[in-house]
Design an enzyme around this catalytic site. Structure first.
Site, mmCIF file in Angstrom:
data_model
loop_
_atom_site.group_PDB
_atom_site.id
_atom_site.type_symbol
_atom_site.label_atom_id
_atom_site.label_comp_id
_atom_site.label_asym_id
_atom_site.label_seq_id
_atom_site.Cartn_x
_atom_site.Cartn_y
_atom_site.Cartn_z
ATOM 1 N N ASN A 53 0.853 -1.180 0.000
ATOM 2 C CA ASN A 53 0.000 0.000 0.000
ATOM 3 C C ASN A 53 0.896 1.239 0.000
ATOM 4 O O ASN A 53 1.850 1.311 0.773
ATOM 5 C CB ASN A 53 -0.891 -0.023 1.251
ATOM 6 C CG ASN A 53 -2.035 0.984 1.187
ATOM 7 O OD1 ASN A 53 -1.960 1.976 0.471
ATOM 8 N ND2 ASN A 53 -3.088 0.724 1.944
ATOM 9 N N THR A 102 -7.456 2.566 2.017
ATOM 10 C CA THR A 102 -7.373 1.233 1.428
ATOM 11 C C THR A 102 -6.829 1.276 -0.003
ATOM 12 O O THR A 102 -6.821 2.322 -0.653
ATOM 13 C CB THR A 102 -8.750 0.539 1.397
ATOM 14 O OG1 THR A 102 -9.581 1.235 0.465
ATOM 15 C CG2 THR A 102 -9.399 0.534 2.770
ATOM 16 N N CYS A 103 -6.423 0.095 -0.469
ATOM 17 C CA CYS A 103 -5.861 -0.061 -1.825
ATOM 18 C C CYS A 103 -6.964 -0.143 -2.869
ATOM 19 O O CYS A 103 -6.858 -0.905 -3.823
ATOM 20 C CB CYS A 103 -5.034 -1.343 -1.886
ATOM 21 S SG CYS A 103 -3.460 -1.225 -1.053
ATOM 22 N N ASP A 104 -8.032 0.587 -2.683
ATOM 23 C CA ASP A 104 -9.152 0.546 -3.620
ATOM 24 C C ASP A 104 -9.394 1.978 -4.069
ATOM 25 O O ASP A 104 -9.639 2.851 -3.245
ATOM 26 C CB ASP A 104 -10.391 -0.019 -2.916
ATOM 27 C CG ASP A 104 -11.528 -0.289 -3.882
ATOM 28 O OD1 ASP A 104 -11.570 0.337 -4.969
ATOM 29 O OD2 ASP A 104 -12.380 -1.127 -3.562
ATOM 30 N N ASN A 132 -9.099 -4.735 3.585
ATOM 31 C CA ASN A 132 -7.666 -4.425 3.657
ATOM 32 C C ASN A 132 -7.075 -4.711 5.035
ATOM 33 O O ASN A 132 -6.009 -4.195 5.378
ATOM 34 C CB ASN A 132 -7.386 -2.969 3.276
ATOM 35 C CG ASN A 132 -7.268 -2.738 1.776
ATOM 36 O OD1 ASN A 132 -6.514 -1.910 1.319
ATOM 37 N ND2 ASN A 132 -8.005 -3.503 0.966
#
Lengths: 376, 376
Positions: A90, B323-325, B366
């Site tokens: 991340n 988050t990685c979104d 996550n």
């Protein structure tokens, strides 16, 4: 749905909503992906499904791991992974979480900005770092914004800075978008990365790694290219742009490894019409967007549904979740059809739901508890 | 933010992300709403925030409750509410959940379709039922689709059927959309309901209750009308369309009672730019859409943010979660500005976040655990 999942559902009829995952299928997907991209090292994107049985199986197969948080780093280590096989991928991390991961033995970190790079230099001295750059992601069913990555020019300056800060300037990463159905974005991204490598070599920084991210597509309702086809295109692009001086290649599959290993089982709560002559029925399930099917937002991911009445006469439907929120509607514009015989109490199977379902589930929206998980 | 919340945050500096709720403010909001609509009976929409301290306080104030699920019915009873003061207001219910609520003493149920009405007749014989109809919800910041409600003609037929099935044909409900900033939709909806009452009286069915739902607006970034103004418009519409024969009036406030009682405290994880000359900074917080701020979807609800640097020079920002979104981006198009001095580690307060935050939070996306909750 694998035979093992079908048998489990038939024999145990678990309470709904639930997810049943065939862990053997995860292993098969891992082997198939490794064969399609033999030069690549697989870092499983833990966020796709962090369940211990999956992490343990993948550890046994020699997989590495891409963690989105310190909590995910801990899950990997708890599942038996070596900390040096975990990448903290991340680009948005608290400095104390970087320090915690470093103390646990993690030595590979992602960044896409100078403040983040400086955090890593302070909290994880000497670690390998890679910078994420923008690339095109046209063709992705779940595309990305500019949230992650930076301009290539900035990446070059930051990789020089990384060395000055005592870090190991390891490589460049990109992401072509999730559920990417075209190999063209990989080819153009690899060309772009090759130019960054060349420019940095001229500046005295020798990068060694290219991280392709994830996004390898899974078949939902529509056909997608085979992974072997994407793998061949990717390796062709590497040969074209790097020649004999191939870098280390990292891939971060999430969906590809776990999606088709899982089936969500749900119960029909209600089938109704909104007016006496309304041709479209509303079908309400006991799982919806806030129960885990978050990727139906904008009807982006279109799952295949199986009902006990398949093959009989069908008609148009709108499909929604069970909560008192009108946003909790799965498919209204995607022309879904379901059998006319469908009624409340019927069980429906939602295929290829092994990725990004359990984690998205809200903890208690409308009082509903998250779906049960079965790993077999 | 109430003084009590400000003091608690200053004195305890709780770990982030967290929600701090002033339960006294919930009580003040209840009293104010009751004064603005003195003829209405308040059924608190539990889904807005089902925390026990809130339910217990409201029980003590004589509030009734609108439950979205059997689980929420149980929460109300656990908080001391009498079962006969709980309405099971979701129009989408499993028959066994209706039966469970009936066995617990619940005697008031919503429906908007014939199959649901028949379920209630089987599982909760003799109960009071009300039918939800479509109305306009123009002007709502979080509008509704056709997921709930039915055409008025269908409602009339179903209310006749309700009596034939041995149920108590109690009334009609509607919902003008959440965070409704105009009173016009209430006026047109009440006119429509009055016609349904008249038509059904002619058919021998004497309805007794109108349920206005919720949607009473809360001040976020923009001004909204005062509740007294909406209350006066609503009561005026009742007088106009029902004359001296006023029905029982039910309201189901959620947001109005709890939103401004709560403050989310979050930590800045990263402030970065995407290119060397990019004028817009990205500000990443440790809470985002999947950490509970789900109502920022489409930038629908625009919260007010407080930082330690307020009053100093500011600049344009995009605000995102951790988050990685990439979907986990809160505000990109709403022209937010934050101080130039903002940096990682700073704590930000997000105001009026007492509604629809804790329940939406994903259980572990996550790897992040849901926000802590503090009721003071």
């Amino acid at each position: 749905m694998t035979q093992k999942v079908a048998r489990y559902l038939a024999e145990t009829s678990p309470a709904t909503p639930c997810l049943v995952m065939d862990v053997d299928r995860v292993e098969q997907n891992f082997q198939r992906l490794q064969a399609a991209l033999p030069n690549a090292r697989i870092y499983y994107a833990v966020k796709a499904n962090p369940a211990a049985p999956i992490l343990e199986r993948l550890t046994g197969l020699g997989s590495f791991f891409d963690a989105a948080s310190w909590q995910e780093v801990q899950m990997c280590i708890a599942a038996g992974a070596a900390a040096e096989h975990v990448s903290y991928g991340n680009t948005i991390k608290k400095e104390r979480d970087i320090a915690a991961a470093y103390a646990a033995g993690v030595r590979m970190f992602a960044f896409d900005s100078e403040p983040e790079l400086r955090k890593i230099a302070r909290a994880a001295p000497g670690s390998r770092v890679y910078c994420r750059i923008f690339v095109e992601n046209e063709g992705a069913e779940w595309p990305l914004s500019k949230k992650f990555g930076c301009e290539a020019d900035m990446a070059k300056r930051l990789m020089v800075l990384a060395g000055e800060l005592g870090l190991d300037a390891y490589g460049i990463s990109f992401h072509v978008g999730s559920q990417q159905t075209s190999s063209a974005p990989y080819r153009s991204a690899i060309a772009k990365v090759a130019m960054v490598f060349t420019d940095l070599a001229a500046a005295g920084v020798k990068l060694r790694m290219v991280n392709l991210g994830g996004g390898y597509p899974v078949r939902y309702k529509s056909e997608v290219p085979e992974i072997e086809e994407i793998g061949a295109a990717v390796m062709g692009a590497f040969a074209q742009h790097f020649g004999n001086d191939l870098p280390e290649i990292v891939i971060e599959p999430g969906r590809f490894l776990v999606a088709d290993a899982g089936t969500v089982c749900t119960e029909v709560v209600l089938v109704s019409r909104k007016g006496e002559a309304d041709p479209v029925r509303w079908v309400y399930l006991d799982i919806g967007r806030f129960g885990g099917l978050a990727e139906t937002e904008g009807e982006a991911i279109r799952y295949t549904l199986r009902t006990p009445h398949d093959g009989t006469a069908d008609g148009p439907v709108t499909i929604a979740g069970p909560t008192c929120d009108s946003v909790d509607t799965l498919y209204e514009k995607s022309n879904y059809r379901l059998p006319m015989a469908l009624t409340d109490g019927d069980r429906i199977e939602i295929l290829s739901t092994g990725a990004y379902v359990t984690t998205y589930a809200s903890q208690k929206f409308n009082g509903f508890t998250p779906l049960e998980e079965h790993y077999i």
